[in-house]
Design a protein around this motif. Sequence first.
Motif, PDB file in Angstrom:
ATOM      1  N   VAL A  53      -0.490  -6.010  -0.290  1.00  0.00           N
ATOM      2  CA  VAL A  53      -2.041  -5.685  -0.128  1.00  0.00           C
ATOM      3  C   VAL A  53      -1.740  -5.131   1.272  1.00  0.00           C
ATOM      4  O   VAL A  53      -1.151  -5.417   2.449  1.00  0.00           O
ATOM      5  N   GLY A 113       5.058 -11.240  -6.300  1.00  0.00           N
ATOM      6  CA  GLY A 113       5.369 -10.044  -5.264  1.00  0.00           C
ATOM      7  C   GLY A 113       4.154  -9.240  -5.353  1.00  0.00           C
ATOM      8  O   GLY A 113       4.716  -7.958  -5.085  1.00  0.00           O
ATOM      9  N   THR A 114       3.236  -9.074  -4.856  1.00  0.00           N
ATOM     10  CA  THR A 114       1.810  -8.221  -4.854  1.00  0.00           C
ATOM     11  C   THR A 114       1.632  -8.382  -3.962  1.00  0.00           C
ATOM     12  O   THR A 114       0.704  -9.166  -3.220  1.00  0.00           O
ATOM     13  N   THR A 170      -8.308 -11.855  -9.987  1.00  0.00           N
ATOM     14  CA  THR A 170      -6.877 -11.205  -9.664  1.00  0.00           C
ATOM     15  C   THR A 170      -6.762 -12.322  -8.555  1.00  0.00           C
ATOM     16  O   THR A 170      -7.380 -11.829  -7.562  1.00  0.00           O
ATOM     17  N   LEU A 204      -6.620  -0.976  -7.132  1.00  0.00           N
ATOM     18  CA  LEU A 204      -7.401  -2.040  -7.817  1.00  0.00           C
ATOM     19  C   LEU A 204      -8.428  -2.312  -7.080  1.00  0.00           C
ATOM     20  O   LEU A 204      -9.249  -2.018  -6.187  1.00  0.00           O
ATOM     21  N   LEU A 213      -2.825  -1.662  -2.101  1.00  0.00           N
ATOM     22  CA  LEU A 213      -1.629  -2.313  -3.167  1.00  0.00           C
ATOM     23  C   LEU A 213      -0.200  -1.797  -2.591  1.00  0.00           C
ATOM     24  O   LEU A 213      -0.153  -0.527  -2.060  1.00  0.00           O
ATOM     25  N   SER A 235      -0.309   1.782  -5.401  1.00  0.00           N
ATOM     26  CA  SER A 235      -1.289   1.946  -6.400  1.00  0.00           C
ATOM     27  C   SER A 235      -3.145   0.922  -5.797  1.00  0.00           C
ATOM     28  O   SER A 235      -2.573   0.249  -5.029  1.00  0.00           O
ATOM     29  N   LEU A 251      -3.764 -12.158  -6.161  1.00  0.00           N
ATOM     30  CA  LEU A 251      -2.688 -11.309  -5.866  1.00  0.00           C
ATOM     31  C   LEU A 251      -1.912 -12.123  -3.936  1.00  0.00           C
ATOM     32  O   LEU A 251      -2.710 -13.008  -3.542  1.00  0.00           O
ATOM     33  N   GLU A 252      -0.428 -12.096  -4.822  1.00  0.00           N
ATOM     34  CA  GLU A 252       0.216 -12.974  -3.560  1.00  0.00           C
ATOM     35  C   GLU A 252       1.148 -12.348  -3.605  1.00  0.00           C
ATOM     36  O   GLU A 252       2.674 -11.905  -4.287  1.00  0.00           O
ATOM     37  N   ARG A 253       2.148 -12.587  -2.038  1.00  0.00           N
ATOM     38  CA  ARG A 253       3.138 -11.265  -1.446  1.00  0.00           C
ATOM     39  C   ARG A 253       4.573 -11.618  -2.008  1.00  0.00           C
ATOM     40  O   ARG A 253       5.238 -11.406  -2.476  1.00  0.00           O
ATOM     41  N   ASP A 277       2.822  -0.999  -3.258  1.00  0.00           N
ATOM     42  CA  ASP A 277       3.217  -0.062  -3.808  1.00  0.00           C
ATOM     43  C   ASP A 277       2.890   1.349  -4.399  1.00  0.00           C
ATOM     44  O   ASP A 277       2.606   2.469  -4.661  1.00  0.00           O
ATOM     45  N   ARG A 312      -0.625 -12.069 -10.240  1.00  0.00           N
ATOM     46  CA  ARG A 312       0.059 -10.761  -9.961  1.00  0.00           C
ATOM     47  C   ARG A 312       0.706 -11.021  -8.846  1.00  0.00           C
ATOM     48  O   ARG A 312       0.752 -10.970  -7.420  1.00  0.00           O
TER      49      ARG A 312
END
Length: 469
Positions: free
Chosen positions: A150, A147-148, A43, A171, A165, A169, A45-47, A167, A145
């Motif tokens: 870390v 807009g996510t 996965t 992972l 994350l 949550s 992850l990209e903000r 938000d 993913r």
Amino acid sequence: MNQAMPPQRHLGGFGGRHAVVIGASTTGLAAAAAAARHFEQVTVLERDALPAEPVWRMGVPQGRHVHSLLKGGQKVFNHYFPGLTADMLRGGSVEVDLGRDIIWHHSGGWKRRFASGVRMQCQTKGYLEWSVRQRLLQWPCVAFRAGTGVRSLLVDDGRITGVGLADGSMLEADLVVDASGRSSSMPRFLQALDLPAPAVTELPVDIGYASQIFRPGPSSRDWLGMLIHSSPPATRTAALMPLEDGRWIVTLVGWNGDLPAADGNMASFMEWARGLPVPDLYRAIREAEPVDRVWRWKFVSNQRRHYERMRALPEGLVVSGDANTSLNPIYAQGMSQGAIGAGLLDASLDEQRRVAGPGRLRGLSQRFHQRYARFIDQCWMTSTAEDYGVLGSHAQKAWYAPLLARYLHRYTELTWHDESAARAFLDVMNLQKPPTSLLAPALLSKALFGRRREPRTEAPTLEAAVTAP
């Protein structure tokens, strides 16, 4: 053409089921491809938002400036994505022979032009990222993913178990690769776990960049790009490189406070370019049509975080690319350095499997970071030697820096006329050979004891290059 991962490239089931890559930069994309050989799921992850088109994105402020993919980086991307660079050439990228197609004024003289066979691929950073991302999107084992963000690492008994994350949550993950760039939060994440941050080596600089995209003017020319690379006490450097759709990108680089286009104005951009050591680039863009605004950026320092020295680093953590070591972008090593790091991660995972057995990640973090550090040693030595020379005596120097800077200056003079010396220099620049190759006995003898020749005062033409002795 089917662009899914070839089955023989996927080993799978190594150290668990899931790897997480933080950051969808070129470094992160290459790392995802490497990890996908060993894990069932990867996965990314990209903000930032990931655009559906090959355009610049907000989270890459330096992406507005010259970005070229050196041969070392091309090899890595073509290994994981066969035919990628060929497809990009058909889509608009421009391949240049660095000896033949680029006219290069370096430290007071024009380099000789010749067919070097050392090729570099030029395109916007947005087009490169988009092209790689399209390949990865076709791999069922890789998910994005956007807009996510870390905000933390999850660790249990000294071993990575996942990431927290933004938000709130969590992972789960067996491996975390930090490819989030120079602004990486990894040192802060480690301190939040009561672990030390890595030691940092830093060479502060005062460098400003200004870039503009042009459509070339009507004049004929026998070159595709131009580099004006100054030596002290000069403070101005510039690059003109081809882009998709027949455009140019021009990046002006000022040292020691001599910042280009400080007000962001096109007139200031042109006036600063007119003050370069030679007039050729200014003449080229004077008749060209600007098609964008002037984009500016500052580079604060060369920075290296020494993860290889840490003994308390959590197992299953890898830090690569600019998140590990950020070098002056004028030497064009960033994207290729990160891509080669992905290849070293792949090799480290292969070795880990052989030494420790499937499913055992203990020792991987140290194995990778020590291997990567040996490669970074070479990149750091060559790029900072140039920077120390520009910064002068007030910079805190490595013990070897003054000697190396003087030797590189003499070696540069050799490349004005000597084809073998110029070719060896291009191999080092493209991360094909270590910098110690420039100390080969024949080259060392020519550089230190050979007859010194006057610099070329005019940019050589292709016709002159063909007939040159």
